[in-house]
Design a protein around this motif. Structure first.
Motif, PDB file in Angstrom:
ATOM      1  N   GLY A 159       0.806  -1.207   0.000  1.00 63.29           N
ATOM      2  CA  GLY A 159       0.000   0.000   0.000  1.00 63.29           C
ATOM      3  C   GLY A 159       0.841   1.259   0.000  1.00 63.29           C
ATOM      4  O   GLY A 159       1.890   1.326   0.643  1.00 63.29           O
ATOM      5  N   SER A 160       0.386   2.274  -0.716  1.00 64.83           N
ATOM      6  CA  SER A 160       1.049   3.571  -0.738  1.00 64.83           C
ATOM      7  C   SER A 160       0.116   4.549  -1.459  1.00 64.83           C
ATOM      8  O   SER A 160      -0.904   4.148  -2.031  1.00 64.83           O
ATOM      9  N   SER A 161       0.481   5.825  -1.445  1.00 63.63           N
ATOM     10  CA  SER A 161      -0.314   6.801  -2.196  1.00 63.63           C
ATOM     11  C   SER A 161      -0.023   6.683  -3.693  1.00 63.63           C
ATOM     12  O   SER A 161      -0.884   6.973  -4.520  1.00 63.63           O
ATOM     13  N   PHE A 162       1.202   6.260  -4.055  1.00 61.48           N
ATOM     14  CA  PHE A 162       1.606   6.157  -5.466  1.00 61.48           C
ATOM     15  C   PHE A 162       1.239   7.444  -6.220  1.00 61.48           C
ATOM     16  O   PHE A 162       0.519   7.409  -7.224  1.00 61.48           O
ATOM     17  N   ASP A 163       1.765   8.551  -5.731  1.00 62.29           N
ATOM     18  CA  ASP A 163       1.394   9.871  -6.264  1.00 62.29           C
ATOM     19  C   ASP A 163       2.636  10.682  -6.630  1.00 62.29           C
ATOM     20  O   ASP A 163       2.926  11.683  -5.982  1.00 62.29           O
ATOM     21  N   PRO A 164       3.366  10.257  -7.707  1.00 58.83           N
ATOM     22  CA  PRO A 164       3.100   9.131  -8.593  1.00 58.83           C
ATOM     23  C   PRO A 164       3.879   7.886  -8.165  1.00 58.83           C
ATOM     24  O   PRO A 164       4.723   7.944  -7.276  1.00 58.83           O
ATOM     25  N   ARG A 186       7.424  15.044  -7.441  1.00 61.01           N
ATOM     26  CA  ARG A 186       6.431  16.113  -7.598  1.00 61.01           C
ATOM     27  C   ARG A 186       7.104  17.487  -7.542  1.00 61.01           C
ATOM     28  O   ARG A 186       6.780  18.380  -8.330  1.00 61.01           O
ATOM     29  N   GLU A 187       8.029  17.650  -6.610  1.00 66.55           N
ATOM     30  CA  GLU A 187       8.741  18.928  -6.488  1.00 66.55           C
ATOM     31  C   GLU A 187       9.549  19.227  -7.741  1.00 66.55           C
ATOM     32  O   GLU A 187       9.583  20.376  -8.204  1.00 66.55           O
ATOM     33  N   GLU A 188      10.205  18.216  -8.276  1.00 61.44           N
ATOM     34  CA  GLU A 188      10.985  18.422  -9.486  1.00 61.44           C
ATOM     35  C   GLU A 188      10.110  18.885 -10.643  1.00 61.44           C
ATOM     36  O   GLU A 188      10.463  19.812 -11.379  1.00 61.44           O
ATOM     37  N   PHE A 189       8.960  18.249 -10.810  1.00 63.80           N
ATOM     38  CA  PHE A 189       8.042  18.675 -11.870  1.00 63.80           C
ATOM     39  C   PHE A 189       7.568  20.110 -11.632  1.00 63.80           C
ATOM     40  O   PHE A 189       7.522  20.927 -12.552  1.00 63.80           O
ATOM     41  N   SER A 190       7.221  20.419 -10.398  1.00 57.59           N
ATOM     42  CA  SER A 190       6.662  21.740 -10.100  1.00 57.59           C
ATOM     43  C   SER A 190       7.683  22.856 -10.283  1.00 57.59           C
ATOM     44  O   SER A 190       7.323  24.003 -10.579  1.00 57.59           O
ATOM     45  N   ILE A 213       2.363  12.252 -17.166  1.00 56.13           N
ATOM     46  CA  ILE A 213       2.403  13.460 -16.344  1.00 56.13           C
ATOM     47  C   ILE A 213       2.585  14.696 -17.215  1.00 56.13           C
ATOM     48  O   ILE A 213       1.924  15.720 -17.016  1.00 56.13           O
ATOM     49  N   ARG A 214       3.476  14.600 -18.192  1.00 56.68           N
ATOM     50  CA  ARG A 214       3.683  15.716 -19.113  1.00 56.68           C
ATOM     51  C   ARG A 214       2.424  16.006 -19.928  1.00 56.68           C
ATOM     52  O   ARG A 214       2.016  17.165 -20.096  1.00 56.68           O
ATOM     53  N   GLU A 215       1.810  14.946 -20.406  1.00 55.92           N
ATOM     54  CA  GLU A 215       0.619  15.108 -21.251  1.00 55.92           C
ATOM     55  C   GLU A 215      -0.520  15.778 -20.504  1.00 55.92           C
ATOM     56  O   GLU A 215      -1.261  16.605 -21.058  1.00 55.92           O
ATOM     57  N   HIS A 216      -0.682  15.438 -19.224  1.00 53.84           N
ATOM     58  CA  HIS A 216      -1.802  15.960 -18.432  1.00 53.84           C
ATOM     59  C   HIS A 216      -1.399  17.134 -17.522  1.00 53.84           C
ATOM     60  O   HIS A 216      -2.213  17.580 -16.706  1.00 53.84           O
ATOM     61  N   LEU A 268       0.476  17.379 -14.912  1.00 49.39           N
ATOM     62  CA  LEU A 268       0.338  17.105 -13.482  1.00 49.39           C
ATOM     63  C   LEU A 268       1.521  17.676 -12.707  1.00 49.39           C
ATOM     64  O   LEU A 268       2.616  17.818 -13.245  1.00 49.39           O
ATOM     65  N   TYR A 269       1.285  18.010 -11.452  1.00 48.30           N
ATOM     66  CA  TYR A 269       2.308  18.488 -10.515  1.00 48.30           C
ATOM     67  C   TYR A 269       2.938  19.813 -10.950  1.00 48.30           C
ATOM     68  O   TYR A 269       4.034  20.138 -10.529  1.00 48.30           O
ATOM     69  N   GLN A 270       2.236  20.567 -11.780  1.00 53.98           N
ATOM     70  CA  GLN A 270       2.784  21.855 -12.235  1.00 53.98           C
ATOM     71  C   GLN A 270       2.513  22.934 -11.220  1.00 53.98           C
ATOM     72  O   GLN A 270       1.511  22.928 -10.545  1.00 53.98           O
TER      73      GLN A 270
END
Length: 204
Positions: A8-13, A176-180, A197-200, A202-204
């Motif tokens: 189990g985890s959040s897997f985000d991402p 997530r921080e790296e993307f943001s 993530i790029r396509e949608h 996410l984490y921007q």
């Protein structure tokens, strides 16, 4: 009769470290399957950065080429007040009645259970089996010996302590921080998830 690990985890991402950890544990503990269990976004102790269907889509993409990996959205569908690891493990034990179920967790969570920070801590330990991953700075044997709940159920089979042998602790939050911040975490997660993530955006 098979052996199944519940991870189990959040897997985000989901990250390559999640996948490497699951693969290492499956090999070392001779598991037939590892079930990835993304947690509910409704949990009060979790704050997700993306919608559930994005986390679910990325998880499925990440494991699609490994027939020993499965995904289950059981907890994702639950309301926060219904979520309990004890009940979750009962669900999987009923679903896979002819298999042995193991709950995969880090040593930090072992300490929390030992301090009765989880619901039904005593029954959780008494009725289940655990694969515990080492964490830097945590002595797993000491954690068990210092907790009445843990040591009184330590029958040699309840806890399978495992040191992965390599400290790979890159977290989802780091990615997530790296993307943001406009960074480049491309090789820290599956290529399909990176592209998703790029396509949608996410984490921007």
């Amino acid at each position: 009769m098979g052996k199944i690990g519940i991870y189990g985890s959040s897997f985000d991402p989901i990250t390559n470290v999640h996948l490497w950890t699951a693969s290492t544990i499956r090999h070392r503990c001779k598991l037939d399957k590892v079930i990835f269990l993304p947690c509910s976004s409704k949990r009060k102790d979790k704050q997700m950065q993306t919608e559930d269907f994005h986390r679910w889509n990325m998880l499925k993409m990440a494991i699609e080429n490994n027939d020993t990996f499965l995904a289950d959205d059981y907890e994702m569908k639950l309301q926060a007040w219904n979520i309990s690891t004890y009940e979750t493990l009962n669900y999987f034990k009923n679903k896979y009645k002819h298999d042995t179920i193991y709950f995969i967790m880090g040593a930090d969570l072992l300490i929390d259970i030992g301090k009765e920070k989880w619901g039904n801590s005593d029954l959780l330990v008494k009725e289940n089996k655990f694969i515990v991953m080492a964490r830097d700075g945590i002595n797993m044997l000491k954690a068990i010996s210092e907790s009445p709940i843990l040591r009184n159920h330590d029958d040699g089979e309840t806890f399978h302590l495992i040191d992965k042998g390599l400290a790979m602790e890159i977290s989802s939050s780091y990615i997530r921080e790296e993307f943001s911040l406009g960074g480049e975490p491309r090789y820290l997660l599956p290529e399909s998830c990176y592209n998703y993530i790029r396509e949608h955006s996410l984490y921007q």
